[in-house]
Design a protein around this motif. Structure first.
Motif, mmCIF file in Angstrom:
data_model
loop_
_atom_site.group_PDB
_atom_site.id
_atom_site.type_symbol
_atom_site.label_atom_id
_atom_site.label_comp_id
_atom_site.label_asym_id
_atom_site.label_seq_id
_atom_site.Cartn_x
_atom_site.Cartn_y
_atom_site.Cartn_z
ATOM 1 N N GLY A 51 -16.610 22.819 47.399
ATOM 2 C CA GLY A 51 -17.341 22.170 48.477
ATOM 3 C C GLY A 51 -17.383 22.991 49.754
ATOM 4 N N ASP A 52 -16.348 23.823 49.982
ATOM 5 C CA ASP A 52 -16.336 24.653 51.189
ATOM 6 C C ASP A 52 -16.893 26.051 50.940
ATOM 7 O OD1 ASP A 52 -14.252 25.769 49.740
ATOM 8 O OD2 ASP A 52 -12.738 25.517 51.304
ATOM 9 N N GLY A 53 -17.533 26.242 49.777
ATOM 10 C CA GLY A 53 -18.226 27.504 49.510
ATOM 11 C C GLY A 53 -17.398 28.602 48.878
ATOM 12 N N ARG A 54 -16.174 28.293 48.479
ATOM 13 C CA ARG A 54 -15.344 29.316 47.833
ATOM 14 C C ARG A 54 -15.652 29.392 46.340
ATOM 15 N NH1 ARG A 54 -9.792 28.120 48.106
ATOM 16 N NH2 ARG A 54 -10.344 25.955 48.364
ATOM 17 N N LEU A 72 -9.596 32.113 38.440
ATOM 18 C CA LEU A 72 -10.026 32.906 39.587
ATOM 19 C C LEU A 72 -10.195 31.938 40.752
ATOM 20 C CD1 LEU A 72 -12.884 34.758 37.713
ATOM 21 C CD2 LEU A 72 -10.683 35.748 38.336
ATOM 22 N N THR A 73 -9.577 32.251 41.888
ATOM 23 C CA THR A 73 -9.703 31.400 43.053
ATOM 24 C C THR A 73 -9.849 32.271 44.287
ATOM 25 O OG1 THR A 73 -8.237 29.782 42.025
ATOM 26 C CG2 THR A 73 -8.637 29.528 44.376
ATOM 27 N N GLU A 74 -10.953 32.110 44.990
ATOM 28 C CA GLU A 74 -11.173 32.863 46.218
ATOM 29 C C GLU A 74 -10.345 32.248 47.331
ATOM 30 O OE1 GLU A 74 -14.921 34.522 48.820
ATOM 31 O OE2 GLU A 74 -15.228 32.793 47.541
ATOM 32 N N ASP A 75 -9.730 33.106 48.155
ATOM 33 C CA ASP A 75 -8.971 32.621 49.301
ATOM 34 C C ASP A 75 -9.894 31.898 50.272
ATOM 35 O OD1 ASP A 75 -6.508 33.583 48.496
ATOM 36 O OD2 ASP A 75 -6.684 35.459 49.602
ATOM 37 N N PRO A 76 -9.326 31.056 51.126
ATOM 38 C CA PRO A 76 -10.147 30.414 52.153
ATOM 39 C C PRO A 76 -10.857 31.464 53.003
ATOM 40 C CG PRO A 76 -7.984 29.406 52.057
ATOM 41 C CD PRO A 76 -7.936 30.624 51.182
#
Length: 87
Positions: A51-54, A72-76
């Motif tokens: 929801g926050d675009g990551r 896979l997880t993009e940092d804030p």
């Protein structure tokens, strides 16, 4: 970073141009191949935007007689890196 990952996945999978509806979102399942231990193996990557675009997702590929999986997880925003977790 998101564009680089998408370009890599699309380049590996040999995907064709997306439909207009698909072009609006990176969400989806991407099938392709990657090098693992000197062999070209099948790989599946599932990507989506939070929801926050990551960018987040999972991957799975053949690894010898088994399968390797991970997330896979993009940092804030502002952190500038991608965290890769392998199970």
């Amino acid at each position: 970073m998101k564009a680089a990952i998408l370009a890599l996945v699309i380049g590996i999978s040999g995907a064709t141009a997306p439909s207009p509806k698909q072009a609006m979102s990176i969400d989806g399942r991407y099938c392709g191949r990657l090098w693992s231990n000197g062999d070209l193996v099948e790989a599946i990557t599932v990507l989506s935007l939070t929801g926050d675009g990551r960018l987040t997702g999972t991957y799975e590929f053949a690894d010898g007689d088994g399968r390797s999986t991970g997330t896979l997880t993009e940092d804030p925003p502002g952190k500038g890196s991608v965290y890769i977790e392998r199970f």
